[in-house]
Design an enzyme around this catalytic site. Structure first.
Site, PDB file in Angstrom:
ATOM      1  N   SER A 175      -3.735 -10.549   3.165  1.00 27.94           N
ATOM      2  CA  SER A 175      -2.546 -10.035   2.494  1.00 27.94           C
ATOM      3  C   SER A 175      -2.828  -9.656   1.052  1.00 27.94           C
ATOM      4  CB  SER A 175      -1.445 -11.103   2.525  1.00 27.94           C
ATOM      5  OG  SER A 175      -0.365 -10.759   1.686  1.00 27.94           O
ATOM      6  N   TYR A 203       1.754 -19.050   0.056  1.00 29.30           N
ATOM      7  CA  TYR A 203       1.438 -18.088   1.111  1.00 29.30           C
ATOM      8  C   TYR A 203       0.183 -17.298   0.751  1.00 29.30           C
ATOM      9  CZ  TYR A 203       1.465 -13.712   3.675  1.00 29.30           C
ATOM     10  OH  TYR A 203       1.074 -12.618   4.413  1.00 29.30           O
ATOM     11  N   LYS A 236      -3.806 -17.546   2.439  1.00 27.43           N
ATOM     12  CA  LYS A 236      -4.599 -16.423   2.939  1.00 27.43           C
ATOM     13  C   LYS A 236      -5.959 -16.363   2.227  1.00 27.43           C
ATOM     14  CE  LYS A 236      -1.777 -14.443   5.918  1.00 27.43           C
ATOM     15  NZ  LYS A 236      -2.126 -14.215   7.341  1.00 27.43           N
TER      16      LYS A 236
END
Length: 333
Positions: free
Chosen positions: A117, A141, A145
């Site tokens: 991402s 988040y 990643k």
């Protein structure tokens, strides 16, 4: 030989399954169906319900279907939720990915395509960001990643194993043939939320923050059509098989749109009005992130075909209309 697609019943994963099948691949899907749907999986693919952290199940799928590549989409994706419950994200996105990677290595799977991402960068401004830019995630988040990318890098150095980590920006739109789209209830993707509001599925839409250092004060993002994104995954898989070289690549168009620009586009394309309400900034939201995708275009030969915001919105809205028909009382009678 087969390709194992984790999260293949979800939004991006289900598009990937169709693309792989059209490319002549045998496809095995592993999804626990927490946010995905069995009906979203192409009928020619083999669906198994389970978790990527189940080493026994994954090992048996690899052995029984001669899996030579894994395309890994399974994970949690809501930035505010990751701030409220970071341990969930480090478990689901990082720890279980680590287990999946270990299972792949132990069972001789050499090719691994990872759904990373742009959140790994944090807020970097409106200038297109290159893969060499320092990573400074604004949320658990994004960090989850980035941590998985590090695991992949170290695993590739130590084992006969290579990977492609595709850092994609804001994915939107739906399959042009209407076979699948973003179907998760309560999804937070801006274009989906706006299309739902245009159809009356939501009473209003909130804009989080109008005081950013951008032309209209709202966040800027680079939106990519899901069909172009899965094409990049196909190219990445082909590159891994052909060259044996790992890579990290951005997937975006290099053009940013503010939240208000997107909402204006939704109103124009759909011909509907929106009840727009303004709220305070949402923790973890980067101010502006736009992709420099020269690496994907140069190394992978990726050529987007849907790089148009109006087209992205039109396909997303068409899918929302289809979902509305599917879920109507007459359709279920």
């Amino acid at each position: 030989m087969a390709v194992l697609v984790t999260g293949g019943a979800g939004y991006i994963g289900s598009h990937m399954v169709w693309a792989l099948l059209e490319a002549g691949e045998e496809v095995v899907v592993l999804d626990r169906l927490s946010t995905g749907f069995e009906w979203a999986v192409a009928p020619e693919a083999r669906l198994f319900v389970g978790d990527v952290g189940d080493t026994g199940l994954v090992s048996s799928l690899i052995a029984n279907h001669a899996v030579d590549a894994i395309v890994h989409f399974a994970g949690s994706v809501v930035v505010p939720e990751s701030i409220a419950d970071p341990l969930l994200y480090y478990d689901n996105n990082t720890a279980r990915s680590r287990t999946l990677i270990e299972t792949a290595v132990r069972n001789g799977v050499r090719n691994f395509v990872f759904s990373s991402s742009a959140a790994v960068y944090g807020s970097v401004g409106a200038e297109p960001v290159q893969e060499s830019h320092p990573c400074n995630p604004d949320s658990p988040y994004g960090m989850s990643k980035l941590m998985t990318e590090t695991i992949l890098q170290d695993a590739a150095l130590a084992h006969d194993f290579r990977y492609a980590a595709l850092r994609y920006f804001n994915v939107a739109g739906a399959d042009p043939e209407g076979r699948t789209g973003q179907s998760t209830k309560g999804a937070t993707h801006l274009i989906k939320v706006a299309c739902e509001a245009a159809l009356g599925k939501r009473g209003h839409i909130e804009v989080f923050g109008t005081d950013y250092d951008t032309p209209d004060g709202t966040c800027i993002r680079d939106y990519i059509h899901v069909t172009d994104l899965v094409k990049a995954h196909l190219h990445a898989l082909e590159s891994l098989r052909r060259t044996g070289e790992s890579l990290v690549a951005n997937c975006g168009y290099g053009r940013g749109y503010s939240v208000l620009e997107v909402l204006d586009c939704v109103k124009r394309v759909t011909g509907r009005t929106l009840d727009v309400r303004y709220a305070a900034r949402r923790e973890g939201d980067a101010e502006a992130v736009v992709a420099n995708s020269d690496r994907a275009r140069g190394i992978l030969g990726w050529r987007p075909e849907h790089a148009n915001l109006d087209r992205i919105v039109a396909s997303a809205f068409s899918w929302e209309e289809d979902l509305l028909r599917r879920n109507s009382p007459k359709a279920s009678a």
